[in-house]
Scaffold this motif. Structure first.
Motif, PDB file in Angstrom:
ATOM      1  N   ARG A 128       0.838  -1.200   0.000  1.00 47.74           N
ATOM      2  CA  ARG A 128       0.000   0.000   0.000  1.00 47.74           C
ATOM      3  C   ARG A 128       0.878   1.257   0.000  1.00 47.74           C
ATOM      4  O   ARG A 128       1.866   1.347   0.717  1.00 47.74           O
ATOM      5  CB  ARG A 128      -0.891  -0.007   1.239  1.00 47.74           C
ATOM      6  CG  ARG A 128      -1.857   1.140   1.226  1.00 47.74           C
ATOM      7  CD  ARG A 128      -2.870   0.983   2.313  1.00 47.74           C
ATOM      8  NE  ARG A 128      -3.958   1.922   2.080  1.00 47.74           N
ATOM      9  CZ  ARG A 128      -4.003   3.118   2.654  1.00 47.74           C
ATOM     10  NH1 ARG A 128      -3.056   3.503   3.463  1.00 47.74           N
ATOM     11  NH2 ARG A 128      -4.999   3.920   2.391  1.00 47.74           N
ATOM     12  N   THR A 134       0.703   2.601  -6.680  1.00 51.19           N
ATOM     13  CA  THR A 134       0.357   3.741  -7.531  1.00 51.19           C
ATOM     14  C   THR A 134       0.289   3.336  -8.995  1.00 51.19           C
ATOM     15  O   THR A 134      -0.645   3.700  -9.708  1.00 51.19           O
ATOM     16  CB  THR A 134       1.402   4.857  -7.356  1.00 51.19           C
ATOM     17  OG1 THR A 134       1.594   5.062  -5.962  1.00 51.19           O
ATOM     18  CG2 THR A 134       0.938   6.128  -7.987  1.00 51.19           C
ATOM     19  N   ARG A 137      -2.809   1.005  -9.648  1.00 57.29           N
ATOM     20  CA  ARG A 137      -4.069   1.745  -9.563  1.00 57.29           C
ATOM     21  C   ARG A 137      -4.230   2.714 -10.731  1.00 57.29           C
ATOM     22  O   ARG A 137      -5.293   2.821 -11.323  1.00 57.29           O
ATOM     23  CB  ARG A 137      -4.136   2.517  -8.252  1.00 57.29           C
ATOM     24  CG  ARG A 137      -4.679   1.685  -7.133  1.00 57.29           C
ATOM     25  CD  ARG A 137      -4.517   2.399  -5.837  1.00 57.29           C
ATOM     26  NE  ARG A 137      -5.329   3.609  -5.771  1.00 57.29           N
ATOM     27  CZ  ARG A 137      -5.101   4.592  -4.909  1.00 57.29           C
ATOM     28  NH1 ARG A 137      -4.084   4.518  -4.089  1.00 57.29           N
ATOM     29  NH2 ARG A 137      -5.887   5.622  -4.877  1.00 57.29           N
ATOM     30  N   GLY A 138      -3.142   3.399 -11.052  1.00 63.89           N
ATOM     31  CA  GLY A 138      -3.200   4.326 -12.184  1.00 63.89           C
ATOM     32  C   GLY A 138      -3.536   3.589 -13.468  1.00 63.89           C
ATOM     33  O   GLY A 138      -4.398   4.017 -14.235  1.00 63.89           O
ATOM     34  N   LEU A 141      -7.170   2.568 -13.506  1.00 67.12           N
ATOM     35  CA  LEU A 141      -8.076   3.698 -13.753  1.00 67.12           C
ATOM     36  C   LEU A 141      -8.007   4.155 -15.202  1.00 67.12           C
ATOM     37  O   LEU A 141      -9.021   4.527 -15.791  1.00 67.12           O
ATOM     38  CB  LEU A 141      -7.749   4.853 -12.815  1.00 67.12           C
ATOM     39  CG  LEU A 141      -8.290   4.625 -11.413  1.00 67.12           C
ATOM     40  CD1 LEU A 141      -7.734   5.637 -10.452  1.00 67.12           C
ATOM     41  CD2 LEU A 141      -9.800   4.718 -11.430  1.00 67.12           C
ATOM     42  N   ARG A 235      -9.994  -2.586  -7.535  1.00 65.81           N
ATOM     43  CA  ARG A 235     -10.282  -1.653  -6.441  1.00 65.81           C
ATOM     44  C   ARG A 235     -10.959  -2.368  -5.267  1.00 65.81           C
ATOM     45  O   ARG A 235     -10.573  -2.201  -4.113  1.00 65.81           O
ATOM     46  CB  ARG A 235     -11.195  -0.574  -7.022  1.00 65.81           C
ATOM     47  CG  ARG A 235     -11.821   0.328  -6.048  1.00 65.81           C
ATOM     48  CD  ARG A 235     -10.887   1.446  -5.702  1.00 65.81           C
ATOM     49  NE  ARG A 235     -11.085   1.772  -4.304  1.00 65.81           N
ATOM     50  CZ  ARG A 235     -10.481   2.744  -3.682  1.00 65.81           C
ATOM     51  NH1 ARG A 235      -9.606   3.473  -4.320  1.00 65.81           N
ATOM     52  NH2 ARG A 235     -10.708   2.994  -2.435  1.00 65.81           N
ATOM     53  N   ARG A 238      -8.610  -4.733  -3.510  1.00 64.20           N
ATOM     54  CA  ARG A 238      -7.623  -3.978  -2.732  1.00 64.20           C
ATOM     55  C   ARG A 238      -8.220  -3.525  -1.412  1.00 64.20           C
ATOM     56  O   ARG A 238      -7.637  -3.757  -0.352  1.00 64.20           O
ATOM     57  CB  ARG A 238      -7.153  -2.781  -3.533  1.00 64.20           C
ATOM     58  CG  ARG A 238      -6.241  -1.860  -2.770  1.00 64.20           C
ATOM     59  CD  ARG A 238      -5.739  -0.746  -3.660  1.00 64.20           C
ATOM     60  NE  ARG A 238      -4.852   0.127  -2.942  1.00 64.20           N
ATOM     61  CZ  ARG A 238      -5.244   1.238  -2.323  1.00 64.20           C
ATOM     62  NH1 ARG A 238      -6.510   1.571  -2.313  1.00 64.20           N
ATOM     63  NH2 ARG A 238      -4.363   1.997  -1.698  1.00 64.20           N
ATOM     64  N   SER A 239      -9.406  -2.903  -1.461  1.00 64.85           N
ATOM     65  CA  SER A 239      -9.899  -2.337  -0.206  1.00 64.85           C
ATOM     66  C   SER A 239     -10.338  -3.438   0.756  1.00 64.85           C
ATOM     67  O   SER A 239     -10.133  -3.317   1.960  1.00 64.85           O
ATOM     68  CB  SER A 239     -11.000  -1.320  -0.460  1.00 64.85           C
ATOM     69  OG  SER A 239     -12.151  -1.934  -0.908  1.00 64.85           O
ATOM     70  N   LEU A 242      -7.184  -4.853   2.306  1.00 65.07           N
ATOM     71  CA  LEU A 242      -6.632  -3.956   3.323  1.00 65.07           C
ATOM     72  C   LEU A 242      -7.384  -4.131   4.634  1.00 65.07           C
ATOM     73  O   LEU A 242      -6.790  -4.138   5.717  1.00 65.07           O
ATOM     74  CB  LEU A 242      -6.744  -2.508   2.859  1.00 65.07           C
ATOM     75  CG  LEU A 242      -5.724  -2.049   1.838  1.00 65.07           C
ATOM     76  CD1 LEU A 242      -5.993  -0.622   1.448  1.00 65.07           C
ATOM     77  CD2 LEU A 242      -4.330  -2.180   2.416  1.00 65.07           C
ATOM     78  N   GLU A 243      -8.701  -4.284   4.517  1.00 59.64           N
ATOM     79  CA  GLU A 243      -9.508  -4.431   5.717  1.00 59.64           C
ATOM     80  C   GLU A 243      -9.201  -5.747   6.426  1.00 59.64           C
ATOM     81  O   GLU A 243      -9.046  -5.792   7.640  1.00 59.64           O
ATOM     82  CB  GLU A 243     -10.980  -4.367   5.314  1.00 59.64           C
ATOM     83  CG  GLU A 243     -11.896  -4.002   6.444  1.00 59.64           C
ATOM     84  CD  GLU A 243     -13.339  -4.153   6.035  1.00 59.64           C
ATOM     85  OE1 GLU A 243     -13.599  -4.232   4.821  1.00 59.64           O
ATOM     86  OE2 GLU A 243     -14.182  -4.211   6.919  1.00 59.64           O
ATOM     87  N   GLN A 246      -5.895  -6.217   8.405  1.00 55.46           N
ATOM     88  CA  GLN A 246      -5.790  -5.549   9.700  1.00 55.46           C
ATOM     89  C   GLN A 246      -6.283  -6.425  10.840  1.00 55.46           C
ATOM     90  O   GLN A 246      -6.067  -6.099  11.997  1.00 55.46           O
ATOM     91  CB  GLN A 246      -6.662  -4.300   9.698  1.00 55.46           C
ATOM     92  CG  GLN A 246      -6.006  -3.064   9.223  1.00 55.46           C
ATOM     93  CD  GLN A 246      -6.988  -1.932   9.358  1.00 55.46           C
ATOM     94  OE1 GLN A 246      -8.003  -1.924   8.695  1.00 55.46           O
ATOM     95  NE2 GLN A 246      -6.696  -0.992  10.218  1.00 55.46           N
TER      96      GLN A 246
ATOM     97  N   LEU B  68      -1.556  10.912  -7.672  1.00 58.31           N
ATOM     98  CA  LEU B  68      -2.584  10.562  -8.657  1.00 58.31           C
ATOM     99  C   LEU B  68      -3.761  11.523  -8.594  1.00 58.31           C
ATOM    100  O   LEU B  68      -4.262  11.995  -9.613  1.00 58.31           O
ATOM    101  CB  LEU B  68      -3.087   9.135  -8.399  1.00 58.31           C
ATOM    102  CG  LEU B  68      -2.186   8.010  -8.877  1.00 58.31           C
ATOM    103  CD1 LEU B  68      -2.783   6.666  -8.523  1.00 58.31           C
ATOM    104  CD2 LEU B  68      -1.979   8.101 -10.365  1.00 58.31           C
ATOM    105  N   LEU B 313     -10.501  10.058 -17.117  1.00 58.31           N
ATOM    106  CA  LEU B 313      -9.451   9.715 -16.156  1.00 58.31           C
ATOM    107  C   LEU B 313      -9.382  10.750 -15.048  1.00 58.31           C
ATOM    108  O   LEU B 313      -9.223  10.404 -13.867  1.00 58.31           O
ATOM    109  CB  LEU B 313      -8.114   9.604 -16.879  1.00 58.31           C
ATOM    110  CG  LEU B 313      -6.943   9.175 -16.025  1.00 58.31           C
ATOM    111  CD1 LEU B 313      -7.158   7.756 -15.556  1.00 58.31           C
ATOM    112  CD2 LEU B 313      -5.647   9.265 -16.785  1.00 58.31           C
ATOM    113  N   LEU B 317      -9.853   9.624 -11.270  1.00 61.64           N
ATOM    114  CA  LEU B 317      -8.765   9.788 -10.303  1.00 61.64           C
ATOM    115  C   LEU B 317      -9.239  10.585  -9.103  1.00 61.64           C
ATOM    116  O   LEU B 317      -8.942  10.236  -7.952  1.00 61.64           O
ATOM    117  CB  LEU B 317      -7.579  10.500 -10.954  1.00 61.64           C
ATOM    118  CG  LEU B 317      -6.728   9.672 -11.895  1.00 61.64           C
ATOM    119  CD1 LEU B 317      -5.706  10.542 -12.576  1.00 61.64           C
ATOM    120  CD2 LEU B 317      -6.039   8.576 -11.130  1.00 61.64           C
ATOM    121  N   LEU B 330     -10.557   2.791   6.243  1.00 60.15           N
ATOM    122  CA  LEU B 330      -9.113   2.926   6.082  1.00 60.15           C
ATOM    123  C   LEU B 330      -8.550   4.052   6.944  1.00 60.15           C
ATOM    124  O   LEU B 330      -7.433   4.475   6.770  1.00 60.15           O
ATOM    125  CB  LEU B 330      -8.771   3.194   4.620  1.00 60.15           C
ATOM    126  CG  LEU B 330      -9.319   2.179   3.630  1.00 60.15           C
ATOM    127  CD1 LEU B 330      -8.976   2.583   2.222  1.00 60.15           C
ATOM    128  CD2 LEU B 330      -8.752   0.806   3.909  1.00 60.15           C
TER     129      LEU B 330
END
Lengths: 350, 333
Positions: A128, A134, A137-138, A141, A235, A238-239, A242-243, A246, B68, B313, B317, B330
């Protein structure tokens, strides 16, 4: 037992929604300009013949009677004849021919998107806020921001035009890497109609070259279509990863000396995948919509192509049947996803 | 009358206490924490709350300020500038970009930095003007969707019961169709006009937003502070607008940002299929036109696509950054 009860309840809730969908399709189809009787008549039909057909189809009745007749026709499979696309052909035949092709496309796209998306989601969750996170994710997207048809065009331009030209210019070899459009090489026969799915049919009839040819034609459209859902699957994975990472049991697993790979891939991923399943189901409808664009770009004769042609040429019965069918598939897939969700997650009691 | 009486009694008391009394009471107030365990002065509590708010705000901004997200905000800024100041930025006027010339499919040159498309229209100018039509359809449609979504979501979430059941089933019906197909049918009936695009996307959006808002209203309704407000006698309107509605703001904001991108993509798809408003300059339409000249004039189809990608985008973003910054799960990471 309780799961069965839940499924029954969900199906009961589904029924009014489906009826509502039928009503919406009915209203839209009555608003549509055009005359459905032309499917049943030769070009030079007299007014009397037209009137007779109108009476036969029940179009002279009041709206409410037409509505119930319409529901009855849809549910008993009496879906009428195509009027403009291929005159006089039953809608069932058209759908039976086109539907499996779209299903092959969407199912492959969903499979590829889930495989890549889940891997990418785990990777980003593990690192993370690092460079990998980055970048992935980029990239995801960017993938979701690209219009499907434009991505398809870009792939056609680069992989079927630029690259072969470059190879020819430098090595003097004339290779065709990917076919630009179509679902088969022109001149190849269709496999015998057994299930309607070309891949299965060609395997069952033992014509391996047709199978390979079809797969070869599917690669580019599937990649283009997979990009739509890739980002949301990444996405979500990932989330939820992450949860889960923990939580206490992950710490316990680490404390007892599990190696990190096992912790991530067998302890955490199993629980993190549960919300991803729902996202995959929700995306299925989006893929059916995206198939319209992909099939137009790659000139594949599937359901999307059928729908857009029917709308463009006001083919009354074909629009009814195809729009209803997409709604039905969407609702049923969502129901299935809910049931799978329940099966995967033992914490959910119905 | 009453105030004067109060002041009098206060002064009397002070006179009674004398100087030592006031000093002791001051000490008691300010050094109470030394003697009473667990006591925090009231103004300190207030200051601490302010500090926490500031810190969470800073945390939000810090999380939002990832590379980003900043890139996304920059892209949105550029696109909005194009949309607002198109006549000043573009080399050619709207009239020039929609009329007929002889120099079709020309390669990039000084007069046409990105080449020309069919009928000799300048590609770069159409890129800049296209931003305007995308945003003009997407924003009103979404505002319509949010407005009616808030009303329906609150009615069904707050009041519940059979109203909730009926409203949500109706919304389910709209969610049962893949959006692009329903909009195609609607547009083919009513005609490809800008207003109908807004209306169609708005109607479809209402379904999504009402579900979203209903969900967060249901969550917020059970929170202790809402319960407290209800016990202290707040009416329905006050409960809804002051206590529950602010809770739905975050998910709506996130969804709004994503949906702008989604609508622009979907609009591009529709005009690619030939269902765009012919009076507008649209990127999807440009791609559809340039598609058949991909091999001799690739600039005509490639640049509008880049423009769509950059616009969408930007919004994606920003939405992603907002969700990361606002996601309560989070928060501790």
């Amino acid at each position: 037992m309780s799961l069965l009860k839940y499924v029954i309840r969900r199906v009961l809730i589904m029924i009014p929604v489906l009826f509502g969908a039928i009503t919406v399709v009915f209203i839209l189809s009555r608003l549509m300009p055009g005359d459905p009787t032309s499917a049943y008549l030769p070009i030079h039909a007299t007014v009397e013949q037209q009137e007779a057909i109108r009476r036969y189809l029940g179009l002279d009745q009041p709206m409410i009677i037409q509505y119930f007749r319409y529901i009855g026709d849809l549910l008993t499979g009496n879906w009428g004849l195509s009027s403009n696309i291929s005159k006089g052909q039953p809608v069932w035949e058209l759908i039976w021919e086109r539907f499996p092709r779209t299903m092959e496309l969407t199912i492959f796209a969903i499979l590829i998107a889930s495989l890549i998306g889940i891997r990418a989601g785990v990777l980003t969750a593990k690192h993370r806020n690092k460079a990998q996170d980055t970048i992935v994710r980029g990239f995801a997207l960017v993938g979701v921001s690209i219009p499907v048809f434009w991505l398809g065009m870009l792939m056609q331009y680069s992989l079927t035009y630029m690259l072969p030209n470059w190879i020819y210019a430098t090595f003097g070899v004339d290779v065709k890497i990917f076919p630009a459009t179509g679902y088969k090489t022109p001149g190849y026969p269709d496999p015998p109609m057994i299930t309607g799915f070309r891949l299965i049919d060609s395997l069952m009839s033992g014509q391996l070259y047709l199978f390979i040819d079809y797969l070869h034609h599917l690669i580019l459209p599937v990649i283009a279509l997979a990009f739509i859902t890739l980002a949301s699957i990444t996405r979500q994975t990932r989330s939820s990863m992450l949860e889960v990472l923990q939580q206490d049991y992950i710490r316990t697993a680490r404390a007892k000396g599990c190696n990190e790979k096992d912790v991530v891939h067998s302890h955490a991923l199993k629980n993190a995948l549960i919300p991803t399943v729902t996202i995959i189901g929700l995306n299925f409808g989006g893929l059916l919509g995206g198939a319209v664009l992909t099939e137009t770009t790659f000139n594949l004769k599937g359901m999307g192509n059928l729908i857009i042609n029917a709308i463009r040429r006001y083919d009354y019965y074909v629009i009814n049947a195809t729009v209803f069918l997409t709604a039905l598939i969407f609702v049923v897939v969502n129901l299935l996803m809910d049931v799978i969700y329940g099966l995967l997650d033992p914490r959910i009691r119905f | 009358m009453i105030e004067e009486h109060v002041v009098e009694t206060y002064e009397e008391e002070r006179e009674k206490k004398g100087y030592f009394g006031t000093i002791f009471s001051w000490l008691g107030k300010n050094f109470k924490f030394l003697f009473v365990p667990g006591y925090i002065p009231e103004d300190l509590i207030k200051r601490r709350q302010d500090f926490e708010m500031l810190r969470s705000k800073r945390k939000f901004i810090r999380r939002l300020r990832s590379a980003l997200t900043m890139f996304g905000i920059g892209l949105i800024f550029i696109i909005v500038t194009f949309a607002v100041f198109a006549p000043w930025i573009a080399q050619y006027s709207f009239y020039d970009l929609t009329s007929f010339f002889w120099n079709a499919w020309q390669a990039p040159s000084g007069a046409h930095p990105a080449g020309t498309t069919d009928y000799g229209r300048d590609v770069l100018g159409r890129l800049i003007w296209g931003a305007r039509s995308s945003l003009t359809i997407a924003l009103p449609a979404l505002l319509f969707a949010v407005f009616f979504g808030v009303i329906i979501g609150i009615v069904s979430g707050y009041f519940g019961g059979w109203v909730d059941g009926i409203l949500m089933r109706i919304m389910d019906i709209f969610l049962a169709f893949p959006g692009i197909i329903l909009i195609l049918v609607m547009i083919s009936i009513f005609g490809p006009r800008m207003e109908f695009f807004m209306l169609a996307y708005g109607i479809l959006g209402v379904a999504g937003y009402s579900r979203l808002i209903r969900g967060s209203v249901l969550q917020a309704k059970e929170l202790p502070y809402v319960e407290a407000a209800r016990v202290s006698g707040a009416g329905h309107w006050r409960l809804i607008f002051r206590h529950i509605l602010p809770n739905t703001f975050q998910p709506v904001l996130i969804s709004f940002t994503f949906d702008i991108g989604g609508i622009i993509l979907s609009l591009a798809g529709l005009s690619f299929l030939g269902y765009g408003d012919a009076h507008l300059i649209e990127w999807g339409n440009d791609i559809a036109i340039g598609r058949y000249h991909l091999y001799d004039a690739p600039w005509a189809a490639l640049w509008p696509g880049f423009m769509i990608v950059l616009t969408v985008l930007g919004f994606m973003l920003l939405g992603d950054g907002l969700r990361d910054a606002l996601d309560p799960r989070l928060k501790n990471l």
